[in-house]
Design an enzyme around this catalytic site. Sequence first.
Site, PDB file in Angstrom:
ATOM      1  N   LYS A  86     -27.081 -35.965 -42.286  1.00  0.00           N
ATOM      2  CA  LYS A  86     -25.733 -35.390 -42.328  1.00  0.00           C
ATOM      3  C   LYS A  86     -25.704 -34.195 -41.385  1.00  0.00           C
ATOM      4  CE  LYS A  86     -22.772 -36.348 -44.170  1.00  0.00           C
ATOM      5  NZ  LYS A  86     -21.552 -37.071 -43.802  1.00  0.00           N
ATOM      6  N   HIS A 125     -20.389 -46.735 -46.719  1.00  0.00           N
ATOM      7  CA  HIS A 125     -20.312 -45.293 -46.912  1.00  0.00           C
ATOM      8  C   HIS A 125     -20.608 -44.915 -48.356  1.00  0.00           C
ATOM      9  CE1 HIS A 125     -17.584 -41.935 -48.230  1.00  0.00           C
ATOM     10  NE2 HIS A 125     -18.181 -41.325 -47.230  1.00  0.00           N
TER      11      HIS A 125
HETATM   12  O1  GKR Z   1     -21.618 -35.733 -49.566  1.00  0.00           O
HETATM   13  O2  GKR Z   1     -21.309 -34.106 -48.183  1.00  0.00           O
HETATM   14  C1  GKR Z   1     -21.279 -35.287 -48.467  1.00  0.00           C
HETATM   15  C2  GKR Z   1     -20.872 -36.285 -47.416  1.00  0.00           C
HETATM   16  O3  GKR Z   1     -20.508 -35.596 -46.260  1.00  0.00           O
HETATM   17  C3  GKR Z   1     -19.749 -37.174 -47.882  1.00  0.00           C
HETATM   18  O4  GKR Z   1     -18.758 -36.452 -48.534  1.00  0.00           O
HETATM   19  C4  GKR Z   1     -19.149 -37.959 -46.768  1.00  0.00           C
HETATM   20  O5  GKR Z   1     -17.954 -38.544 -47.183  1.00  0.00           O
HETATM   21  O6  GKR Z   1     -21.175 -39.228 -46.862  1.00  0.00           O
HETATM   22  C5  GKR Z   1     -19.968 -39.100 -46.319  1.00  0.00           C
HETATM   23  C6  GKR Z   1     -19.913 -39.478 -44.870  1.00  0.00           C
HETATM   24  O7  GKR Z   1     -20.685 -40.317 -44.453  1.00  0.00           O
HETATM   25  O8  GKR Z   1     -19.050 -38.983 -44.144  1.00  0.00           O
HETATM   26 MG    MG Z   2     -19.820 -40.456 -42.479  1.00  0.00          MG
END
Ligand code: GKR
Ligand code: MG
Length: 427
Positions: free
Chosen positions: A198, A325
């Site tokens: 991420k 996702h």
């Molecule tokens: O859990 O912080 C998180 C992710 O950023 C999530 O909210 C996203 O929606 O996993 C997600 C993504 O792939 O964008």
């Molecule tokens: Mg994403």
Amino acid sequence: MAGPKITHVSVTPVAVLDAPLLNASGVHEPYQLRSVIEIDTDAGLSGLAEAYGDDPTLANLRAAAPALVGVDVFDLNELNRRVALALGAVTPGSPTELVGRASRQKTVAQTYGAFEVACYDAQGKATDLRVCDLLGGAVRDSVPYSAYLFYRWAKHPEHAVPDDYPEDDWGAALDPDGIVTQARRMVDTYGFGSLKLKGGVFEPEAEVEAIAALRDAFPDLPLRLDPNANWSVATSLRVTPRLEGLLEYLEDPTEGNPGMAEVARKTTLPLATNMCVTSFEEIPEAAALDSVAVVLSDHHYWGGFRASQRLAGICDTFGWGLSMHSNTHLGISLAAMTQLAAATPNLTYACDTHSPWQREEIIEPGALRWSQGSLAVPEGPGLGVELDRDALARLHEQYLACGLRSRDDKTAMLRADPSWPTHRPRF
Ligand code: GKR
Ligand code: MG
């Protein structure tokens, strides 16, 4: 032939412990909100589903729930009609900006999808079939998932948690070494065969270094980076040459189909998305602009299993890859994701999951078994999981006590660091 008819629908919000994971929006709060949907039927069978648990989602689920009494669990067109009617002129909303633009269609799809999953669970129990059998048959016995790496703090800020809040033992990960250590633990524990980082948190060059460190440490594992559209087009074009050859795909470097298309034209990296193609309305623009090569499906907001299968067909038509996702979830959603993925022939990439960050569960143990980064499709009928009623009661109490009613990563971050830059794209 008539199937079981819905006699009652309940929607129970729960709060589950979460880690201080960093992302483009800020930081995860100490608890994430989910909701558990249960439908009872006149055949004595029930159906389960899991959805977001923020106030607007709960309001939509609760607005539709009474209208579903009397619907045959096999009559999904009628289910859809009643949900759409019950929501009327609903205000479009989404629990997080990280899953793209909100629209009425998407809000209805998100609400319908939750009930559809519960109906499929009940259908499975009525027929003694797994959901994947009802969705056309399993094309795989187990579903591969990807490790989901996050920059993170060791602990939540003191002001955000009660004195006795149980922090996890993952420690901080704020640089390439921290990310590699985190990846090592996830791979050793689960056997994941691919790694997703991420991004959108630090300067892009620092995130490229983390990817390079992962490449050195795990030469054979496919890598992904997801800045959640926190890079401008210019930044994306500056960074992509350094990522070429390192990634299986780059997810949402920049916002919107026009921006993604501009980046796509100038890189050999496949661009993936769960932000600019998140509903059927957005597909014509993406196809016309050739903005994406991989779509991450998500039954929670695409509108359940059947809509996700429709999306899979569209991906096939356009030659797009298909991945899945994840947002923070519990075992009911993981079972649903696994059943759907098992019945999706053109799922070309391992799915995302937040599972390793999850410390509390809502289902009875034993149904979901990890092996070599994959989950075996649960054996039982329907979703193949059973609700743990004690856990439901406890996590509902936790919801009542924690006070959170929506997801707000930005405010959580600003409380910890009032100077945190809120403009997007940040880089
Ligand atoms: O859990 O912080 C998180 C992710 O950023 C999530 O909210 C996203 O929606 O996993 C997600 C993504 O792939 O964008
Ligand atoms: Mg994403």
